[in-house]
Design a protein around this motif. Structure first.
Motif, PDB file in Angstrom:
ATOM      1  N   ASP A  96       0.869  -1.254  -0.015  1.00  0.00           N
ATOM      2  CA  ASP A  96       0.260  -0.059   0.083  1.00  0.00           C
ATOM      3  C   ASP A  96       0.651   1.078   0.123  1.00  0.00           C
ATOM      4  O   ASP A  96       0.748   2.493  -0.627  1.00  0.00           O
ATOM      5  N   SER A  99       2.580   1.744  -3.709  1.00  0.00           N
ATOM      6  CA  SER A  99       1.442   1.978  -4.309  1.00  0.00           C
ATOM      7  C   SER A  99       1.434   3.504  -4.425  1.00  0.00           C
ATOM      8  O   SER A  99       0.930   4.030  -5.364  1.00  0.00           O
ATOM      9  N   GLU A 100       1.056   4.222  -3.131  1.00  0.00           N
ATOM     10  CA  GLU A 100       0.835   6.019  -2.641  1.00  0.00           C
ATOM     11  C   GLU A 100       2.847   6.085  -3.261  1.00  0.00           C
ATOM     12  O   GLU A 100       2.240   7.425  -4.296  1.00  0.00           O
ATOM     13  N   SER A 101       3.442   5.948  -2.851  1.00  0.00           N
ATOM     14  CA  SER A 101       4.836   6.474  -3.348  1.00  0.00           C
ATOM     15  C   SER A 101       4.381   6.603  -5.259  1.00  0.00           C
ATOM     16  O   SER A 101       5.142   7.891  -5.488  1.00  0.00           O
ATOM     17  N   LEU A 102       4.558   5.370  -5.367  1.00  0.00           N
ATOM     18  CA  LEU A 102       4.195   5.324  -6.908  1.00  0.00           C
ATOM     19  C   LEU A 102       3.227   6.072  -7.960  1.00  0.00           C
ATOM     20  O   LEU A 102       3.318   6.841  -8.918  1.00  0.00           O
ATOM     21  N   ASP A 103       2.571   6.285  -7.162  1.00  0.00           N
ATOM     22  CA  ASP A 103       1.719   7.550  -7.505  1.00  0.00           C
ATOM     23  C   ASP A 103       1.883   8.704  -7.249  1.00  0.00           C
ATOM     24  O   ASP A 103       1.577   9.823  -8.178  1.00  0.00           O
ATOM     25  N   ALA A 104       2.277   8.954  -5.989  1.00  0.00           N
ATOM     26  CA  ALA A 104       3.511  10.530  -5.488  1.00  0.00           C
ATOM     27  C   ALA A 104       4.663  10.813  -6.585  1.00  0.00           C
ATOM     28  O   ALA A 104       4.294  12.023  -7.729  1.00  0.00           O
ATOM     29  N   GLU A 106       4.670   9.737 -10.187  1.00  0.00           N
ATOM     30  CA  GLU A 106       4.096   9.211 -11.429  1.00  0.00           C
ATOM     31  C   GLU A 106       2.837  10.606 -11.370  1.00  0.00           C
ATOM     32  O   GLU A 106       3.491  11.785 -12.127  1.00  0.00           O
ATOM     33  N   HIS A 107       2.637  11.478 -10.389  1.00  0.00           N
ATOM     34  CA  HIS A 107       2.014  12.867 -10.589  1.00  0.00           C
ATOM     35  C   HIS A 107       3.525  14.082 -10.596  1.00  0.00           C
ATOM     36  O   HIS A 107       3.506  14.696 -10.868  1.00  0.00           O
ATOM     37  N   SER A 110       4.970  13.799 -13.776  1.00  0.00           N
ATOM     38  CA  SER A 110       3.903  13.850 -15.158  1.00  0.00           C
ATOM     39  C   SER A 110       3.978  15.728 -15.019  1.00  0.00           C
ATOM     40  O   SER A 110       3.937  16.434 -16.022  1.00  0.00           O
TER      41      SER A 110
END
Length: 510
Positions: A96, A99-104, A106-107, A110
Motif C-alpha cells: 500500500d 502504491s501510494e509512493s508510485l502514485d506520488a 507519477e504525479h 507528470s
C-alpha cells in the motif's frame, strides 16, 4: 502247612497295612497339592490384578503425553499461522505504501514532464533566436558555422592524437629498447668469443723469382695444366717472390692454393706432378670441409643434420663476407639466437639450429642464381629440415616476410654478429661513398636543412626547417628516410635515423 498259612496271613496283613499306609500318604499329598495350587492361583490373580493396574496407569500416562504433544503441535501451528498472517499484513501495508509512493512519483513525473516540455519549447525558440543573431553577427549561415567548427575540432583532435601517439610510441620504444638492450647485452656477454676478420688467402710465397719460370713451364704448359685442373686463374706478375690465385669459388681457390704450395715444396713441377698434387689437395680439402662441418655441429650440440648439410656447412670455412669468416659468423649467430630465445622463455634448440644454418646458401651462391637466403632455404628444405627452420633461413634478409619469433631472433642475431665492431672490413672508398649516400638520401626530402652521418655511418641526424616540417610530419619523414635507405643501400647491421626539430622522432632502418 500251618507255617505256610501263617506266612500267607502275614503277607495279607502286610499288604493291607501297606495299602492303608499308601492311601494315607496319598491323601496327605493331595491336600498339600490342592493347598499349593490354591496358593498359586491366588498369587496369579494378585499378579494379574497388579499388571492390569500398571497397564492402565501406563496407558493413562501415554494418553496424557500424546494429548500434551497434540496440544503443543496445535499451539505451534497456531503461532505459525499467526506469524504468516502478520507477515501478510505487513506486506500488504508495504504494498500500500509503495502504491501510494508510485502514485506520488507519477504525479511528480507528470509535473516534471510538463516543465520539460515547456523548457524544450523555450530552448527551441531561444536556439532560433540565437541562430538568427549569430548569423547576423558572423555573416555565415548555420551550415557554414557548423563546418568551420568541425574543421577546428578536427584539427585539435589531429594534434592531440599525434601527441598521444608520439608519447605512447616513445614510452613503448623506451621500454622495448631497455628490454632489448638487456637481452642483447646478456647474449653478447655470454657468447663473448674471440673473433678475427679473415680474407681467403690467394697470395702464395715462393722462395725465389726463378721459380716463376718453372711454374709457367715450357710455352706455358704447366700454368695451363694447373688452371684447367683447379678451375682457378694463376697470376704471375712482377710482384717479387709471390704468385696469386684468383677464383670466385672459395673451395676451388683453397684447392689451388694447397696444390701450388705442395708443388713449390716438392720442387718438381710438370703436368703429371700437378695432377698428382691436385688429387691430394682435393682429398685434403674435402677432409677439412667434412671435419669443419662436423666440428660446427658438435660445438652447437646439433647431431641430427643430414650429411650433405654437414658438408655444405663445412664449405663455409673457406667463405668470407666483408672479410668475416662465414662459418664463424654462423656459429656466433647460433649462440646469440639460442641465448636470446632462452631469455625470452622460448625453446633455444630451434633458434640455435636456424642460426647455424641461416647462411647455408653462401656455400653455393656462386653456383646457383638467387639470394643466398633463398638458396639456403631450398637446400634445407631438400634435406628434410623442418618448415619453421626453413622459413627462418629464408626470412633472415626479409626475402620473405618474417612472421614468427624464431625469424626475428635469427635476424637480430645475424645483425649483431655482422654489426659487431671489427667483424667486417670495408674499404675507405666504399665507406666514404656509403656516408655520402646516406646524406644524399636524407637531403633529397623536402624541408631538410642539414644532414650529418655519424657513428661510422650507423646513425643519420637530419636537421629540418621548423616552418616547413611540423612535429607530426617529422615522424613521417623519419619513416620515409629509413625506408629509402633500406631500399637503395647495402649495409651491415642497422642505421638509426634521427629527425631533429623542436622534438626528435627516431626510427631504424633494419
Amino acid at each position: 502247612m500251618p507255617e505256610i498259612v501263617w506266612l500267607i496271613l502275614g503277607l495279607l496283613v502286610g499288604a493291607i497295612l501297606g495299602f492303608v499306609v499308601v492311601r494315607f500318604l496319598a491323601n496327605s499329598s493331595t491336600k498339600k497339592a490342592v493347598e499349593n495350587a490354591a496358593s498359586i492361583v491366588e498369587d496369579a490373580k494378585k499378579q494379574a490384578e497388579t499388571a492390569r493396574r500398571e497397564a492402565e496407569l501406563q496407558g493413562k500416562d501415554e494418553a496424557l503425553k500424546f494429548r500434551q504433544e497434540v496440544e503443543e503441535e496445535s499451539k505451534e501451528r497456531l503461532r505459525e499461522v499467526r506469524n504468516a498472517e502478520n507477515r501478510i499484513t505487513q506486506r500488504e501495508e508495504s504494498l500500500d505504501r509503495r502504491s501510494e509512493s508510485l502514485d506520488a512519483r507519477e504525479h511528480q513525473i507528470s509535473s516534471l514532464q510538463g516543465q520539460i516540455d515547456r523548457r524544450e519549447r523555450d530552448l527551441e525558440s531561444a536556439e532560433v533566436e540565437i541562430g538568427r543573431r549569430l548569423e547576423a553577427v558572423a555573416g555565415m549561415s548555420p551550415q557554414e558555422a557548423k563546418e568551420e567548427l568541425l574543421d577546428t575540432i578536427r584539427d585539435e583532435v589531429t594534434r592531440e592524437s599525434a601527441a598521444i601517439i608520439r608519447n605512447s610510441e616513445s614510452r613503448a620504444k623506451a621500454e622495448a629498447d631497455k628490454r632489448a638492450r638487456s637481452i642483447l647485452s646478456l647474449a653478447i656477454q655470454r657468447v663473448a668469443a674471440d673473433h678475427s676478420a679473415e680474407n681467403t688467402v690467394s697470395t702464395i710465397h715462393i722462395p725465389s723469382d726463378d721459380l716463376k719460370g718453372r711454374i709457367i713451364g715450357r710455352e706455358g704448359r704447366n700454368i695451363r695444366s694447373f688452371e684447367s685442373l683447379t678451375g682457378t686463374s694463376l697470376i704471375i706478375d712482377d710482384t717479387p717472390e709471390c704468385v696469386t690465385i684468383s677464383c670466385f669459388d672459395p673451395v676451388r681457390r683453397e684447392i689451388g692454393r694447397v696444390t701450388m704450395e705442395n708443388l713449390i715444396a716438392d720442387g718438381r713441377i710438370h703436368p703429371a706432378r700437378i695432377e698428382e698434387m691436385y688429387e691430394k689437395a682435393v682429398a685434403y680439402v674435402g677432409q677439412q670441409i667434412q671435419e669443419a662441418g662436423e666440428q660446427a655441429a658438435f660445438d652447437t650440440g646439433i647431431h641430427d643434420l643430414d650429411p650433405e648439410i654437414v658438408r655444405t656447412l663445412g664449405r663455409l670455412r673457406y667463405r668470407t663476407s666483408y672479410g668475416q669468416n662465414v662459418l664463424n659468423h654462423s656459429l656466433e649467430v647460433s649462440y646469440l639466437a639460442s641465448v636470446m630465445a632462452a631469455e625470452l622463455g622460448l625453446d633455444p634448440v630451434p633458434a640455435k639450429r636456424a642460426g647455424l644454418l641461416h647462411d647455408l646458401g653462401k656455400a653455393v651462391d656462386h653456383e646457383v642464381e638467387g639470394s643466398h637466403a633463398v638458396i639456403g632455404a631450398d637446400l634445407a628444405r631438400r634435406y628434410g629440415e623442418r618448415p619453421e627452420i626453413v622459413h627462418a633461413i629464408e626470412a633472415h634478409h626479409a626475402d620473405v616476410e618474417p612472421n614468427t619469433v624464431l625469424d626475428v631472433l635469427v635476424q637480430a642475431a645475424d645483425a649483431i654478429s655482422a654489426a659487431r665492431p671489427g667483424a667486417r672490413k670495408e674499404s675507405m672508398d666504399a665507406y666514404i661513398k656509403r656516408l655520402e649516400k646516406l646524406e644524399e638520401i636524407a637531403n633529397s626530402h623536402e624541408g631538410v636543412e642539414r644532414t650529418f652521418a655519424i657513428q661510422a655511418g650507423r646513425e643519420v641526424r637530419v636537421m629540418v626547417k621548423p616552418e616547413i616540417v611540423d612535429e607530426a610530419s617529422s615522424i613521417v619523414l623519419s619513416h620515409e628516410i629509413a625506408h629509402q635507405i633500406e631500399t637503395e643501400m647495402q649495409y651491415p647491421g642497422q642505421i638509426k635515423v634521427v629527425v631533429i626539430r623542436e622534438s626528435r622522432a627516431v626510427d631504424y632502418a633494419k
